[in-house]
Design a protein around this motif. Structure first.
Motif, PDB file in Angstrom:
ATOM      1  N   LYS A  29      -2.355   9.707 -11.902  1.00  0.00           N
ATOM      2  CA  LYS A  29      -1.481   8.782 -11.155  1.00  0.00           C
ATOM      3  C   LYS A  29      -2.169   7.279 -11.284  1.00  0.00           C
ATOM      4  CE  LYS A  29       1.663   6.639  -8.596  1.00  0.00           C
ATOM      5  NZ  LYS A  29       2.889   6.358  -9.085  1.00  0.00           N
ATOM      6  N   PHE A  31      -1.727   3.988  -9.136  1.00  0.00           N
ATOM      7  CA  PHE A  31      -0.919   3.421  -8.320  1.00  0.00           C
ATOM      8  C   PHE A  31      -0.706   1.964  -8.322  1.00  0.00           C
ATOM      9  CE2 PHE A  31      -2.871   7.031  -6.246  1.00  0.00           C
ATOM     10  CZ  PHE A  31      -1.837   7.876  -5.554  1.00  0.00           C
ATOM     11  N   LEU A 250     -16.446   3.324 -10.156  1.00  0.00           N
ATOM     12  CA  LEU A 250     -16.098   2.603  -8.870  1.00  0.00           C
ATOM     13  C   LEU A 250     -16.840   1.182  -8.956  1.00  0.00           C
ATOM     14  CD1 LEU A 250     -17.015   5.892  -6.789  1.00  0.00           C
ATOM     15  CD2 LEU A 250     -14.710   4.771  -7.136  1.00  0.00           C
TER      16      LEU A 250
ATOM     17  N   PHE B  94       0.721  13.793  -4.925  1.00  0.00           N
ATOM     18  CA  PHE B  94      -0.195  13.095  -5.243  1.00  0.00           C
ATOM     19  C   PHE B  94       0.570  12.085  -6.338  1.00  0.00           C
ATOM     20  CE2 PHE B  94      -0.351  14.690  -9.626  1.00  0.00           C
ATOM     21  CZ  PHE B  94      -0.146  16.392  -9.241  1.00  0.00           C
ATOM     22  N   ASP B  96       3.245  10.044  -5.639  1.00  0.00           N
ATOM     23  CA  ASP B  96       4.226   9.113  -4.943  1.00  0.00           C
ATOM     24  C   ASP B  96       3.324   7.800  -4.385  1.00  0.00           C
ATOM     25  OD1 ASP B  96       5.985  10.830  -4.935  1.00  0.00           O
ATOM     26  OD2 ASP B  96       6.466  11.224  -2.969  1.00  0.00           O
ATOM     27  N   GLU B  97       3.736   6.798  -4.491  1.00  0.00           N
ATOM     28  CA  GLU B  97       2.858   5.365  -4.290  1.00  0.00           C
ATOM     29  C   GLU B  97       2.361   5.553  -2.813  1.00  0.00           C
ATOM     30  OE1 GLU B  97       2.030   2.851  -6.221  1.00  0.00           O
ATOM     31  OE2 GLU B  97       3.215   3.565  -7.776  1.00  0.00           O
ATOM     32  N   TYR B  99       0.950   8.015  -1.503  1.00  0.00           N
ATOM     33  CA  TYR B  99      -0.170   9.015  -1.314  1.00  0.00           C
ATOM     34  C   TYR B  99      -1.671   7.935  -1.796  1.00  0.00           C
ATOM     35  CZ  TYR B  99       3.551  12.580  -0.735  1.00  0.00           C
ATOM     36  OH  TYR B  99       4.280  13.413  -0.139  1.00  0.00           O
ATOM     37  N   LYS B 100      -1.303   6.788  -1.899  1.00  0.00           N
ATOM     38  CA  LYS B 100      -2.766   6.281  -2.356  1.00  0.00           C
ATOM     39  C   LYS B 100      -4.134   6.779  -1.825  1.00  0.00           C
ATOM     40  CE  LYS B 100      -3.029   1.745  -2.446  1.00  0.00           C
ATOM     41  NZ  LYS B 100      -3.001   0.319  -3.032  1.00  0.00           N
ATOM     42  N   LEU B 101      -3.933   6.768  -0.475  1.00  0.00           N
ATOM     43  CA  LEU B 101      -5.087   6.978   0.256  1.00  0.00           C
ATOM     44  C   LEU B 101      -4.980   8.504   0.930  1.00  0.00           C
ATOM     45  CD1 LEU B 101      -5.443   3.749   2.458  1.00  0.00           C
ATOM     46  CD2 LEU B 101      -6.457   4.165   0.262  1.00  0.00           C
ATOM     47  N   PRO B 107      -4.337   8.526   6.626  1.00  0.00           N
ATOM     48  CA  PRO B 107      -4.708   7.690   7.800  1.00  0.00           C
ATOM     49  C   PRO B 107      -3.113   7.422   8.560  1.00  0.00           C
ATOM     50  CG  PRO B 107      -5.527   6.336   6.277  1.00  0.00           C
ATOM     51  CD  PRO B 107      -5.348   7.718   5.562  1.00  0.00           C
ATOM     52  N   ASN B 143     -12.665   7.175  -1.963  1.00  0.00           N
ATOM     53  CA  ASN B 143     -13.728   6.730  -3.133  1.00  0.00           C
ATOM     54  C   ASN B 143     -15.048   5.952  -2.531  1.00  0.00           C
ATOM     55  OD1 ASN B 143     -12.117   7.816  -5.026  1.00  0.00           O
ATOM     56  ND2 ASN B 143     -11.288   5.892  -5.799  1.00  0.00           N
ATOM     57  N   GLN B 147     -14.758   4.731   3.939  1.00  0.00           N
ATOM     58  CA  GLN B 147     -13.406   4.493   3.671  1.00  0.00           C
ATOM     59  C   GLN B 147     -12.539   4.964   4.849  1.00  0.00           C
ATOM     60  OE1 GLN B 147     -11.912   5.240  -0.429  1.00  0.00           O
ATOM     61  NE2 GLN B 147      -9.697   5.906   0.846  1.00  0.00           N
ATOM     62  N   ASP B 148     -12.909   6.190   5.090  1.00  0.00           N
ATOM     63  CA  ASP B 148     -11.968   6.865   6.115  1.00  0.00           C
ATOM     64  C   ASP B 148     -13.232   7.932   6.970  1.00  0.00           C
ATOM     65  OD1 ASP B 148     -10.347   7.839   8.044  1.00  0.00           O
ATOM     66  OD2 ASP B 148      -8.744   8.619   6.426  1.00  0.00           O
TER      67      ASP B 148
ATOM     68  N   GLN D 328     -10.448   1.676   9.102  1.00  0.00           N
ATOM     69  CA  GLN D 328      -9.914   3.041   8.431  1.00  0.00           C
ATOM     70  C   GLN D 328      -8.658   3.169   8.904  1.00  0.00           C
ATOM     71  OE1 GLN D 328     -13.024   5.487  10.492  1.00  0.00           O
ATOM     72  NE2 GLN D 328     -14.460   5.592   8.453  1.00  0.00           N
ATOM     73  N   VAL D 333      -9.560  -0.157   2.489  1.00  0.00           N
ATOM     74  CA  VAL D 333     -10.662   0.466   2.130  1.00  0.00           C
ATOM     75  C   VAL D 333     -11.964  -0.460   1.901  1.00  0.00           C
ATOM     76  CG1 VAL D 333     -11.285   1.485  -0.266  1.00  0.00           C
ATOM     77  CG2 VAL D 333      -9.029   1.698   0.617  1.00  0.00           C
ATOM     78  N   ALA D 336     -13.650  -1.039   5.380  1.00  0.00           N
ATOM     79  CA  ALA D 336     -14.146  -0.257   6.009  1.00  0.00           C
ATOM     80  C   ALA D 336     -15.689   0.013   5.437  1.00  0.00           C
ATOM     81  CB  ALA D 336     -13.319   0.999   5.963  1.00  0.00           C
ATOM     82  N   HIS D 337     -15.504   0.262   4.071  1.00  0.00           N
ATOM     83  CA  HIS D 337     -16.814   0.453   3.470  1.00  0.00           C
ATOM     84  C   HIS D 337     -17.882  -0.739   3.613  1.00  0.00           C
ATOM     85  CE1 HIS D 337     -19.497   1.375   0.355  1.00  0.00           C
ATOM     86  NE2 HIS D 337     -19.225   0.293  -0.285  1.00  0.00           N
TER      87      HIS D 337
END
Lengths: 399, 399, 399, 399
Positions: A29, A31, A250, B94, B96-97, B99-101, B107, B143, B147-148, D328, D333, D336-337
């Motif tokens: 994908k 995005f 990255l 995976f 659809d826009e 679903y980027k995160l 989140p 990534n 990030q989360d 987050q 992204v 948070a990083h």
């Protein structure tokens, strides 16, 4: 800050890639990033914003044909008005249908000629843009044992590189990039630095190796390759990015900042070498970003990338080289290692804020960017371009 | 050929994926395969050709929404008319826009709900198609460090899986696939078999682990994971393919045929175990192809894939298990190893030709396919669909 | 069997290493093998048994000082009486206390001189034994970033190799081995084929690269390195073994027989090349076993190793090179791949039994060995030598 | 320094291993370190020096039988007098000749019983020393496909662990360590965290997983495993060290300090979790060093190891967890990083000097150690013990 340090840091140059400002993704994908640049002019606008905030990123690499324009004079002027220069030219010999089984290594001579013709066209673009570097990456390789003859492909690669090399103007360089895998999954024709180096030796003085940080097998010590190539006078440039797994692309410095520091350390050692060839080679290395910002905002990601290189370089400059040499000479393993670590552990952010004040820049570029209206403006002006990406999108249901 | 062997080999089943008959590629380029199927009906036609020639590949896995149709009854009938059955249902969360995160680990709760709703829709498709297996692969991950929150994402994954699990009809199974990396490059939420297994234990009896041969770190011993999961009663199925580097998705058995043999050996050992749970688990494993034929003809590649599985299975069946057990019990390292190797070294092609004659099939399926007119026909009828693939295609030059 | 095949197979030569007949282990433990050879004379006895049964393994590599004797003339005579010849000479510059920080790359000049002196001594041994090859492996490297200067170490390596090279008699060769890691864990001075190749180019015509199958990073395509070096005229020899993880030193062909076949395929292609340099290079490659039999009986393991090479070579000889070339020229990916696979799938055991009958050997060497009394005899005569291995053995309890 | 930070940092505990103070090496050579400890009493002396200088390393892990003594009461007293406590008990079931084909998974029941008896003996040592943790590492595995039955070995492992588990006193823990490879090169019985975790679930509440930083395949995200196991309540402890390639066993934090920081970050997140199980688990993690100092001075290396853990922990404590959570939650992204990176970039050396002053320690432990006379003293008193190491040392020349 001492004068040498200030001088070195303000002279640092990181080239950003035009394609880093447009949408990109994985095979699954792509995005859509709000406000992502849609053409080379918008990409230059974005690059100018990065340069405005960092002061060390004036060069912009082009990708042909993605960035093809009718009038490169106009493009150069547009760049210059924004404080930018045109950097490396990157041909594309992997997206035409003919290249399915390779470009310059294709078993079909007609396809090889087509690929070489495009590379030669890019040499013409170099002349028009005044670019010093032709940066070559090939997707060429095979997916199955036996699919093609490995030595024949090597011969074709060498012959193709040689023809392009010999057509290049004096004072320019051919940067030969290698890669372990992807999109080839059995054998990649330029599979490692040794293969690229061997070709460079054979084809001529203008040819140098380009190191992409994401193109190595697991465990490979990249700073050692850097040291080796510097010593041989054959390190031409970098594609900076970060990886943990494959060619993850990255933001440079995010997955293993210590590795980036060690690479910069070798570059600083090389630039201060007593050996003429090594020193001259180190001083002419092209530092270029090559990343794929799939989920993060493009301009902010590029800004972060440039800053991460700046921090790594600053730390490398802080290594006490005399002390290091002394400990190394004494075989004092841990003392020598600690000289490196002391530099790495130093928080260089205050130093770099000082540098930016000296350079008439905002001391906090990320904050300045986020506080400024650039992202909002381009999102408004450019919209969000969807579509594209690897696997098939939903097909029409048969009626 | 003895009757047991004939029985086992004619009972083997390999499910082919609908998406393996359409165009696919790497992030750099999707090359257009002449005659590649354009919709689910054409994909079923292709699958029928593979089944016609092999006799062991009647099942076809669907990917929703790529294969979404208005009337699944009609689809089932179309399949049945061609000797096919509808296999596993594969949701897509995976592309659809939103679903980027992430999808079920996003989140944002609204995105999670959207993803779960799609998974529940797929459970409805299962009911309509009579599919036994819901095959779940998530691109979810991060990534960048920070990030989360990794544990929060784990909780979201478990909660999402649990809700879907509990909505599944009796007699069906949820196959939970894991992957080391790609498209996530820092952390993948379902990162290895241990993570998938832990979730399966927690959510319920219908949940089992799916092993994709290309989703492991370098060096990992896949047959050992297979043995472990069989023993725990939690091996649900395979996505077969081959790799040397990342998730290369090549034709199964092409890069390391011995590894495929060792995997089949564990499956044969499991299916003959004295332990009820292990034996039952082994007998219910779903064998599915999941590959990306980027440069080779689609139908021929799928045919080859099925045949490679057949050869590996035949060799595994030839292992003299009594002799093996005896040598193992004596700690005779090399004798035991040679029992395995003797089976692997056997040329099973004559045996399989014999099998095909018994099954009223052409003994040489590849030759038969190449001699037949199928590829020419579909190339003529369907044409060659270009477009798509990872990196941006050439943009318009600003006028 | 056709005459060419018979000729090729009976001319195959695999050199076995003296050290493969003695005890060896991991850092954790060296298990005592019953009857393991205790000195070079017993090692030659063992090698003679392998040669007696295979007919293709007359050469025995020596390791100095492990195999040092006062009278090499006597040693040569002892070997000749058993149908053996003395093969490559392998210096040891990694077990003296002085070599803790390296041998030829040590920061201390005195240590470097000591190492070079030993290498020059080994050149003298070559003269006495009539050995063609000096086989060099260095444990040299560093464990920590900054421990030593990478370019300085490169210079020391080159200077040391050069001095030894220039002292070598005409007609001999220096084989330069590289290794990714172990025992160095940050940087190994000869870290990959590219580094070894670059040094060989610089120091002279006698220097060639030695490829140890276990010394690469994960995923690296070894047959491509083989093809590349053959084409450059710089492939000197092999250390054969098998690995899945690090430098596992298992019996060659046991972990991935297809890889061994692909390597032999490139060697067969090279030996049949129209290019003089490639052909001559391929014909002079030294094939040597270098393994560590930690848990399996020594002689039987060596026998198996030689046989595994024989099978791989036989399969490679069976590749239909004309058909392969034709399919490659047409870009027929799967047909070309199948030409390779057809050879690999062939069961060559009957062919090799036929060969052995032609060579007046027992057609079943493993069975013959196990049925014979050799293992029982040496176990009785030599006993079982315990002791040694990596981690500390139990220390005395303080009284 | 705020009180929470001071409290956390002064409460940190890093256990050092007795075997880290004695000689160790690779399979190629064990270099003799001047003054290396020769028995458990000297090892305690060394550990006391590390504790004296750091204040956070009072625990010492024992290895049985290397550290076996007649009177553990005396040993405990000796330790206590030096401010030390006895930490984890580490059995050795890999150095007896009987263990060639495994210990608790050996095909021979008598060998399995011997191994289990030793483990049960170690439980007795725990009772005598008051140790909380039994730390289990097994070299068990196979080198060749087919050598032994993988599921049978799994059953034997589980049965053995279960028996030992059930013999352990209340309040103690069994820490189950896993490893990808070495010394087993085909399949290791406890091959990854998933295998260890599955066994722990099956055998009981006292069993927890031990993570050795060097025991993973390339690319594996260790902090994610840490987070997963914390969340499941099954993380028992660490063996800290550093690696780039295999199980390199270098000083922790030297090859990738960012990874160590990310691991500590998960531990800090876990220790502050709202979830009781996670928090309690995180608070009870055992932090142990397990390294092999092959070329560097032993005591200084251990000192550096403890300090590297201290720095990583300090940085992890500085993460602004509220800010992180906010970024987050917003899916920001890069913000948070950056919260993570801001903590990592901070130079914590001044803070730690401050801490040491508060703890009545010398603020500069390395300088203090080097300026002190400890190394000189032990070198003088203990001498330099040579001998040992992997490959055979020079054998006697036949007379």
């Amino acid at each position: 800050m001492n004068a040498d340090l200030l001088q070195a840091l303000s002279a640092q140059r990181i080239e950003t890639p035009s394609w880093g400002y447009g949408n990109s993704g994985t095979r699954f994908k792509t995005f859509a990033a709000p406000g992502a640049a849609r053409d080379i002019w918008e990409k230059l606008d974005d690059a100018a914003e990065v340069q405005r905030l960092t002061g060390i990123a004036p060069g912009v690499a082009l990708h042909i044909p993605w960035d093809e324009v009718e009038d490169y004079g106009e493009l150069g002027k547009y760049a210059a008005q924004r404080g930018l220069t045109i950097g490396a030219i990157n041909p594309n010999v992997f997206q035409d249908e003919e290249y399915k089984l390779g470009s310059v290594t294709n078993p079909d001579e007609a396809v090889r000629e087509r690929a070489i013709a495009h590379l030669l066209d890019c040499v013409e673009v170099m002349k028009k843009t005044g670019s010093r570097d032709l940066s070559l990456w090939f997707a060429d390789g095979t997916n199955y044992a036996g699919q093609d003859d490995l030595r024949s492909r090597k011969h074709r690669m060498r012959a193709g590189l040689k023809r392009v090399h010999d057509a290049m103007p004096d004072g320019t360089r051919m940067l030969v990039e290698y890669k372990l895998f992807e999109p080839a999954f059995y054998a990649t024709d330029l599979f490692d630095w040794g293969a690229a180096y061997s070709h460079c030796l054979a084809i001529g003085e203008k040819a140098q190796v380009l190191v992409d940080l994401g193109h190595h097998a697991q465990g490979v010590n990249i700073e050692q390759i850097v040291a080796f190539l510097l010593d041989e006078g054959r390190l031409g440039g970098f594609h900076f990015n970060a990886r943990r797994y494959g060619d993850d692309d990255l933001i440079v410095g995010t997955s293993n900042p210590f590795e980036l520091f060690c690479i910069y350390a070798e570059l600083v050692f090389g630039a201060n070498s007593v050996d003429d060839l090594t020193r001259r080679t180190a001083q002419n290395v092209a530092y270029m970003i090559d990343q794929s910002h799939n989920i993060e905002p493009k301009v902010e990601a590029m800004l972060q990338s440039v800053l991460n290189c700046q921090e790594a370089y600053a730390k490398a400059l802080l290594i006490d080289r005399d002390l290091l040499k002394e400990a190394q000479g004494q075989g004092d393993v841990l003392a020598a290692h600690r000289v490196m670590m002391d530099a790495f552990k130093t928080d260089v952010r205050p130093l770099l804020m000082e540098l930016r004040v000296e350079m008439d820049l905002n001391p906090e570029p990320i904050q300045a960017y986020r506080a400024g209206g650039y992202q909002a403006k381009v999102t408004r002006d450019r919209g969000t371009q969807t579509g594209g990406g690897g696997y098939p999108v939903k097909e029409k249901v048969r009626s």
